[in-house]
Design a protein around this motif. Sequence first.
Motif, mmCIF file in Angstrom:
data_model
loop_
_atom_site.group_PDB
_atom_site.id
_atom_site.type_symbol
_atom_site.label_atom_id
_atom_site.label_comp_id
_atom_site.label_asym_id
_atom_site.label_seq_id
_atom_site.Cartn_x
_atom_site.Cartn_y
_atom_site.Cartn_z
ATOM 1 N N ARG A 199 14.733 13.908 17.756
ATOM 2 C CA ARG A 199 14.680 14.912 16.681
ATOM 3 C C ARG A 199 13.942 14.346 15.472
ATOM 4 O O ARG A 199 13.144 15.059 14.831
ATOM 5 C CB ARG A 199 16.083 15.337 16.299
ATOM 6 C CG ARG A 199 16.122 16.386 15.196
ATOM 7 C CD ARG A 199 17.508 16.946 14.992
ATOM 8 N NE ARG A 199 17.557 17.835 13.845
ATOM 9 C CZ ARG A 199 18.650 18.478 13.428
ATOM 10 N NH1 ARG A 199 19.796 18.336 14.109
ATOM 11 N NH2 ARG A 199 18.611 19.276 12.381
ATOM 12 N N CYS A 200 14.178 13.090 15.153
ATOM 13 C CA CYS A 200 13.495 12.455 14.016
ATOM 14 C C CYS A 200 11.985 12.423 14.231
ATOM 15 O O CYS A 200 11.208 12.636 13.283
ATOM 16 C CB CYS A 200 14.011 11.032 13.812
ATOM 17 S SG CYS A 200 15.687 10.922 13.167
ATOM 18 N N GLU A 232 16.213 13.386 4.847
ATOM 19 C CA GLU A 232 17.017 13.804 5.996
ATOM 20 C C GLU A 232 16.556 13.082 7.269
ATOM 21 O O GLU A 232 17.381 12.623 8.068
ATOM 22 C CB GLU A 232 16.922 15.317 6.191
ATOM 23 C CG GLU A 232 17.743 15.805 7.382
ATOM 24 C CD GLU A 232 17.631 17.302 7.579
ATOM 25 O OE1 GLU A 232 17.937 17.760 8.709
ATOM 26 O OE2 GLU A 232 17.227 18.008 6.638
ATOM 27 N N VAL A 233 15.243 12.971 7.467
ATOM 28 C CA VAL A 233 14.727 12.286 8.659
ATOM 29 C C VAL A 233 15.159 10.819 8.656
ATOM 30 O O VAL A 233 15.619 10.281 9.674
ATOM 31 C CB VAL A 233 13.195 12.393 8.726
ATOM 32 C CG1 VAL A 233 12.658 11.569 9.899
ATOM 33 C CG2 VAL A 233 12.772 13.846 8.863
ATOM 34 N N LEU A 234 15.024 10.161 7.505
ATOM 35 C CA LEU A 234 15.397 8.747 7.429
ATOM 36 C C LEU A 234 16.902 8.557 7.602
ATOM 37 O O LEU A 234 17.345 7.612 8.280
ATOM 38 C CB LEU A 234 14.937 8.170 6.086
ATOM 39 C CG LEU A 234 13.417 8.089 5.908
ATOM 40 C CD1 LEU A 234 13.073 7.656 4.490
ATOM 41 C CD2 LEU A 234 12.805 7.124 6.913
ATOM 42 N N ALA A 235 17.688 9.459 7.022
ATOM 43 C CA ALA A 235 19.144 9.361 7.160
ATOM 44 C C ALA A 235 19.560 9.552 8.612
ATOM 45 O O ALA A 235 20.449 8.850 9.122
ATOM 46 C CB ALA A 235 19.827 10.394 6.272
ATOM 47 N N ARG A 236 18.911 10.463 9.311
ATOM 48 C CA ARG A 236 19.237 10.697 10.717
ATOM 49 C C ARG A 236 18.867 9.476 11.570
ATOM 50 O O ARG A 236 19.589 9.098 12.489
ATOM 51 C CB ARG A 236 18.506 11.938 11.228
ATOM 52 C CG ARG A 236 18.947 12.386 12.625
ATOM 53 C CD ARG A 236 18.256 13.694 13.021
ATOM 54 N NE ARG A 236 18.519 14.755 12.062
ATOM 55 C CZ ARG A 236 19.651 15.447 12.012
ATOM 56 N NH1 ARG A 236 20.631 15.182 12.865
ATOM 57 N NH2 ARG A 236 19.816 16.400 11.109
ATOM 58 N N SER A 237 17.747 8.851 11.263
ATOM 59 C CA SER A 237 17.339 7.677 12.035
ATOM 60 C C SER A 237 18.287 6.506 11.802
ATOM 61 O O SER A 237 18.569 5.743 12.729
ATOM 62 C CB SER A 237 15.904 7.281 11.685
ATOM 63 O OG SER A 237 15.824 6.698 10.395
ATOM 64 N N VAL A 289 10.175 14.509 16.026
ATOM 65 C CA VAL A 289 9.643 15.868 15.872
ATOM 66 C C VAL A 289 9.625 16.263 14.399
ATOM 67 O O VAL A 289 8.602 16.724 13.861
ATOM 68 C CB VAL A 289 10.475 16.870 16.691
ATOM 69 C CG1 VAL A 289 10.046 18.303 16.372
ATOM 70 C CG2 VAL A 289 10.325 16.590 18.186
ATOM 71 N N ASP A 290 10.760 16.080 13.720
ATOM 72 C CA ASP A 290 10.843 16.463 12.308
ATOM 73 C C ASP A 290 9.911 15.613 11.454
ATOM 74 O O ASP A 290 9.293 16.099 10.502
ATOM 75 C CB ASP A 290 12.283 16.321 11.802
ATOM 76 C CG ASP A 290 13.227 17.336 12.428
ATOM 77 O OD1 ASP A 290 12.732 18.289 13.064
ATOM 78 O OD2 ASP A 290 14.460 17.162 12.293
ATOM 79 N N GLY A 291 9.814 14.314 11.807
ATOM 80 C CA GLY A 291 8.959 13.427 11.032
ATOM 81 C C GLY A 291 7.497 13.802 11.114
ATOM 82 O O GLY A 291 6.745 13.664 10.136
ATOM 83 N N SER A 292 7.073 14.308 12.281
ATOM 84 C CA SER A 292 5.671 14.707 12.426
ATOM 85 C C SER A 292 5.344 15.924 11.562
ATOM 86 O O SER A 292 4.174 16.183 11.285
ATOM 87 C CB SER A 292 5.375 15.024 13.896
ATOM 88 O OG SER A 292 6.093 16.173 14.325
ATOM 89 N N ARG A 293 6.393 16.657 11.146
ATOM 90 C CA ARG A 293 6.206 17.846 10.310
ATOM 91 C C ARG A 293 6.526 17.559 8.845
ATOM 92 O O ARG A 293 6.601 18.488 8.036
ATOM 93 C CB ARG A 293 7.118 18.968 10.799
ATOM 94 C CG ARG A 293 6.885 19.373 12.256
ATOM 95 C CD ARG A 293 8.010 20.268 12.735
ATOM 96 N NE ARG A 293 7.822 20.718 14.112
ATOM 97 C CZ ARG A 293 8.784 21.283 14.858
ATOM 98 N NH1 ARG A 293 9.980 21.509 14.317
ATOM 99 N NH2 ARG A 293 8.531 21.643 16.099
ATOM 100 N N THR A 294 6.727 16.296 8.517
ATOM 101 C CA THR A 294 7.150 15.940 7.158
ATOM 102 C C THR A 294 6.174 14.937 6.570
ATOM 103 O O THR A 294 6.381 13.718 6.639
ATOM 104 C CB THR A 294 8.570 15.342 7.181
ATOM 105 O OG1 THR A 294 9.442 16.192 7.931
ATOM 106 C CG2 THR A 294 9.116 15.166 5.775
ATOM 107 N N PRO A 295 5.069 15.407 6.015
ATOM 108 C CA PRO A 295 4.065 14.480 5.475
ATOM 109 C C PRO A 295 4.609 13.609 4.346
ATOM 110 O O PRO A 295 4.059 12.544 4.062
ATOM 111 C CB PRO A 295 2.950 15.402 4.980
ATOM 112 C CG PRO A 295 3.580 16.749 4.830
ATOM 113 C CD PRO A 295 4.648 16.821 5.854
ATOM 114 N N GLU A 296 5.729 14.067 3.741
ATOM 115 C CA GLU A 296 6.304 13.263 2.655
ATOM 116 C C GLU A 296 6.785 11.891 3.127
ATOM 117 O O GLU A 296 6.961 10.975 2.324
ATOM 118 C CB GLU A 296 7.487 14.002 2.012
ATOM 119 C CG GLU A 296 7.114 15.343 1.376
ATOM 120 C CD GLU A 296 7.246 16.491 2.369
ATOM 121 O OE1 GLU A 296 7.442 17.627 1.924
ATOM 122 O OE2 GLU A 296 7.149 16.232 3.584
ATOM 123 N N LEU A 297 7.006 11.760 4.427
ATOM 124 C CA LEU A 297 7.420 10.450 4.949
ATOM 125 C C LEU A 297 6.356 9.392 4.725
ATOM 126 O O LEU A 297 6.662 8.215 4.541
ATOM 127 C CB LEU A 297 7.729 10.553 6.448
ATOM 128 C CG LEU A 297 9.133 10.951 6.856
ATOM 129 C CD1 LEU A 297 9.196 11.135 8.363
ATOM 130 C CD2 LEU A 297 10.153 9.912 6.428
#
Length: 406
Positions: free
Chosen positions: A110-111, A84-89, A113-121
């Motif tokens: 938003r990416c 979702e983060v990558l798709a939004r970016s 903020v969300d990316g900092s909470r998504t270690p899977e990135l």
Amino acid sequence: MASPLFAYHIDPETLWERSDDPAALTAWLDRAAAQPVPGNPAVARQHHTMIGVAARILRRLDLAERHLSTALRLAEEHGPAASEVLARSRLAHVFQWQGRFAEAMAEFDRCLVDGSRTPELGTHFHFIFQHAGQCYYDAGEWAAARHCFATALRLRGGGAEPGDPQLWAWEATDSVLTARAVHRQLNRLLTAIYQAAAAGGGAAVTAEHGLPDGGELLLELRTLLLSGPVLLPVAHAVHPRTPDLEAVLDELAAQGWLCRQGRAVLAAPRCVAMLREVVEVVDRTAARLWPEPELALSLVELVVGGAVGTSDGAAFDAWVGARSARTAPARLVDGLCALRYHRVDTHTAAAGAEGLSAAQAAELSGEDPVKQRIDTRADRMAARPYRLLAKEQRSALVDALAALPG
């Protein structure tokens, strides 16, 4: 997008991708867009993503927006969170290229903020900063862009080799900020020199010679006129905001200050005599204000030498070719003037890209998006010679100019 079809190179000035094989990518895009959408959500998301990215690289931005919006919806509905983060970016990148900067920046924020909470990135997180930096860069938000690019390099870890696209982006932005800082110093220093020269005898010289109203433009052309005929396109480039310039030149010719030679003007003897005296006053003033300018002079001449052929205008190269070797302070004045005309050239060219003259562009309000595009393009063009310098040289140049009294 590891397929050779998606191979691209980056324009070092705009930082936009350009397909290495646009014909092959276009053929693939047309075939892929005609295919039925896969039923599996993850496969469908990848299908829309590849079409959207290809369409963006090919500047088919409406098509890119449709497919990347669908890819984002599928990522939101079916996950995982990193997708979702990558798709939004990716969708924000399209908004950026469409000039919808406020929307793009909101999505990138938003990416982040969300990316900092998504270690899977994992290692992909630095790309979010990189793309956010490109958005700020396109919008002319130079300091924010440099911060994002620096953060992307830090998060990626390891050294960046020359030619690395992420290092390119940081260097390009730092060069823009250097060009802007140098421009501020040019205005300060040249204003100080001209005011001091006028008070120190320059005004008396022009009064003694009877310089008429409107004749001040001869002073701007002094180095060019003292070196020989000045082509009219060069005169227009030096004075891009002067209305009816050729009528003014005709009047000065009628009064015996200039001679017309086809598409050029030549200083008449009385003009040569006055300009030589004016130059002597300016040289004396520079020697008094800047008696030992060797460091600033060496760095300015380094930039001027690298800037030849980069201004997209006629004033800078003509001025550089007309300079005469004199004292170090006088050469510094000429170098500062040359860099100022580089900026004048680039701004005129940037206005022309929008279908406007420099005079028309000057009338635009600061909030006008056309003016913002002109200023951003001019900043990027003005940065060209500074990209040739090392980071330490750029800093040293600004510091050396700032240290000169004004």
